[in-house]
Design an enzyme around this catalytic site. Sequence first.
Site, PDB file in Angstrom:
ATOM      1  N   SER A  48       0.478  -1.574  -0.145  1.00  0.00           N
ATOM      2  CA  SER A  48      -0.034  -0.197   0.040  1.00  0.00           C
ATOM      3  C   SER A  48       1.030   1.309  -0.117  1.00  0.00           C
ATOM      4  CB  SER A  48      -0.979  -0.032   1.173  1.00  0.00           C
ATOM      5  OG  SER A  48      -2.132   0.422   0.922  1.00  0.00           O
ATOM      6  N   ASP A 164      -5.643  -4.025  -2.228  1.00  0.00           N
ATOM      7  CA  ASP A 164      -4.541  -3.330  -0.577  1.00  0.00           C
ATOM      8  C   ASP A 164      -4.010  -4.700  -0.045  1.00  0.00           C
ATOM      9  OD1 ASP A 164      -2.917  -2.882   1.892  1.00  0.00           O
ATOM     10  OD2 ASP A 164      -4.512  -0.508   1.293  1.00  0.00           O
TER      11      ASP A 164
END
Length: 274
Positions: A48, A164
């Site tokens: 991320s 993510d």
Amino acid sequence: MRERPSRLLDKKVGLALGGGAARGLAHIGVLEVLEKEGIPIDMIAGTSAGAAVGALYAQGRNTGAIKALALDLNWKRLASLVDLALPRTGFIQGKKIKEQLKSIIGGDIKFSDLKIPFACVATDIKTGEEIVISQGSVLDGVRASISIPAIFTLIKREGRYLVDGGLVNPVPVSVVKKQGADFIIAVNVTADAVNRTNLGKKAKEPTIFNVIMQSLYISTHSLVKSSLEGADIVIEPNLADIPYGDFQRAKEGILRGALAAQGIIPEIKRQLNI
């Protein structure tokens, strides 16, 4: 562009940068100190926010340039990067963010073009599998890794729908290990998933972004601990009072990352015998 430190070590040093949205800007401060102290980084893995910062550093950007980009963030600039989508899989398409990254990096470069071996982590939303991306387009890899569920639209890659990477591997120590690192420095920017600093005080109502982010990190808090296993050094900046969506506090976050790294430099040098 940055000159890499000369190799004086027998060990290959790997860096694992965890997710954390705005808190991930602390990674810049950590890198700033490692660079200043001459700690060589031979490979990087990011999840991320850690993927975004890691990609820029692996591409050869010096920390001063990355820091300048972060400090240039303001509400007007952030708003310009938001391209709303019909909320089928997420509210934000992410095309503008990808274009911004493209202009910063200098094109839609491949992982093989990077100066430091780099990999980023995403999650297959259908199977829950960890997907490590280290080939093809760096921009596509980073865009997949930062796809916060419900915030960003899904990314389709090789028949998989990706979100993510923090859902499966918040701080990708295991990925750096598989890359061949002998010595691993991990940076966890979600050390305190629950902000307890304002308990008993009147607090502002959180935004929808912060609600989603806080829910994500509360649910994966125990996973963070297990993802750190195998790291030789763990750096955990004190960021509990910085909301995940508060990019306006970039300077503060970067400074806290630097302070945390500076405090552990003697131990890094001791273990590396430098």
